[in-house]
Design a protein around this motif. Structure first.
Motif, PDB file in Angstrom:
ATOM      1  N   SER A  89       0.854  -1.159   0.170  1.00 39.50           N
ATOM      2  CA  SER A  89       0.062   0.039   0.084  1.00 39.50           C
ATOM      3  C   SER A  89       0.837   1.213  -0.187  1.00 39.50           C
ATOM      4  O   SER A  89       2.152   1.033   0.132  1.00 39.50           O
ATOM      5  CB  SER A  89      -0.890  -0.147   1.086  1.00 39.50           C
ATOM      6  OG  SER A  89      -0.261  -0.148   2.280  1.00 39.50           O
ATOM      7  N   ARG A  90       0.342   2.365  -0.199  1.00 38.07           N
ATOM      8  CA  ARG A  90       0.981   3.626  -0.255  1.00 38.07           C
ATOM      9  C   ARG A  90       0.649   4.439   1.230  1.00 38.07           C
ATOM     10  O   ARG A  90      -0.326   4.499   1.551  1.00 38.07           O
ATOM     11  CB  ARG A  90       0.584   4.404  -1.278  1.00 38.07           C
ATOM     12  CG  ARG A  90       1.182   3.790  -2.642  1.00 38.07           C
ATOM     13  CD  ARG A  90       1.022   4.677  -3.783  1.00 38.07           C
ATOM     14  NE  ARG A  90       1.559   4.060  -5.100  1.00 38.07           N
ATOM     15  CZ  ARG A  90       2.679   4.037  -5.443  1.00 38.07           C
ATOM     16  NH1 ARG A  90       3.863   4.620  -4.959  1.00 38.07           N
ATOM     17  NH2 ARG A  90       3.320   3.310  -6.505  1.00 38.07           N
ATOM     18  N   ASP A  91       1.715   5.076   1.781  1.00 40.11           N
ATOM     19  CA  ASP A  91       1.327   6.114   2.608  1.00 40.11           C
ATOM     20  C   ASP A  91       0.881   7.366   2.130  1.00 40.11           C
ATOM     21  O   ASP A  91       0.834   7.864   1.076  1.00 40.11           O
ATOM     22  CB  ASP A  91       2.783   6.196   3.657  1.00 40.11           C
ATOM     23  CG  ASP A  91       3.768   6.885   3.101  1.00 40.11           C
ATOM     24  OD1 ASP A  91       3.659   7.319   1.831  1.00 40.11           O
ATOM     25  OD2 ASP A  91       4.957   6.684   3.613  1.00 40.11           O
ATOM     26  N   GLY A 113       2.814   9.048  -0.615  1.00 36.29           N
ATOM     27  CA  GLY A 113       2.936   8.201  -1.676  1.00 36.29           C
ATOM     28  C   GLY A 113       4.147   7.289  -1.942  1.00 36.29           C
ATOM     29  O   GLY A 113       4.143   6.548  -2.976  1.00 36.29           O
ATOM     30  N   ASN A 114       4.782   6.941  -0.873  1.00 39.31           N
ATOM     31  CA  ASN A 114       5.768   5.986  -0.621  1.00 39.31           C
ATOM     32  C   ASN A 114       5.207   4.437  -0.563  1.00 39.31           C
ATOM     33  O   ASN A 114       4.206   4.431   0.084  1.00 39.31           O
ATOM     34  CB  ASN A 114       6.843   6.193   0.609  1.00 39.31           C
ATOM     35  CG  ASN A 114       7.545   7.341   0.306  1.00 39.31           C
ATOM     36  OD1 ASN A 114       7.939   7.998  -0.625  1.00 39.31           O
ATOM     37  ND2 ASN A 114       7.420   8.222   1.466  1.00 39.31           N
ATOM     38  N   VAL A 115       5.773   3.647  -1.180  1.00 37.72           N
ATOM     39  CA  VAL A 115       5.203   2.324  -1.055  1.00 37.72           C
ATOM     40  C   VAL A 115       5.656   1.349   0.115  1.00 37.72           C
ATOM     41  O   VAL A 115       6.766   1.412   0.566  1.00 37.72           O
ATOM     42  CB  VAL A 115       5.559   1.310  -2.319  1.00 37.72           C
ATOM     43  CG1 VAL A 115       5.006   0.076  -1.999  1.00 37.72           C
ATOM     44  CG2 VAL A 115       5.001   1.885  -3.530  1.00 37.72           C
TER      45      VAL A 115
END
Length: 99
Positions: A49-51, A54-56
């Motif tokens: 998922s992404r935080d 936008g980081n995976v």
């Protein structure tokens, strides 16, 4: 291999439940309560998922690992003649290792 057609999205994990034996090699029937451990083998994982930035955030388990599953939950998926379950990464209780 039917499971290769399904790649989980986001932080989902595709699991094939491990069915414990109902009797020993000598033919002794085991009570259902002694074979209750709810575990499965991870067949496929999503990318994560992404935080908010936008980081995976990668999935915490890998393909081939044996995991401890909750008693209830998961989405049942039938592919060919096999039955699989989709869980979110955070629903998996832990990984099982030999020793």
């Amino acid at each position: 291999m039917a499971w290769k057609r399904l790649i989980p999205t986001l932080n989902r994990v595709l699991v094939e439940k491990i069915v414990p034996p109902s009797k020993t090699n000598a033919g002794i029937l085991l009570p259902e309560s002694s074979t209750k451990l709810n575990s499965g083998k991870v067949v496929a994982v999503g990318p994560g998922s992404r935080d908010r930035s936008g980081n995976v955030i990668p999935v915490s388990v890998k393909e081939g690992e044996t995991v401890l599953l909750p008693e209830y939950g998961g989405t049942q998926v039938k592919l060919g003649d096999k039955e699989f379950f989709l869980y979110r990464d955070e629903d998996i209780l832990g990984t099982l290792h030999d020793k």
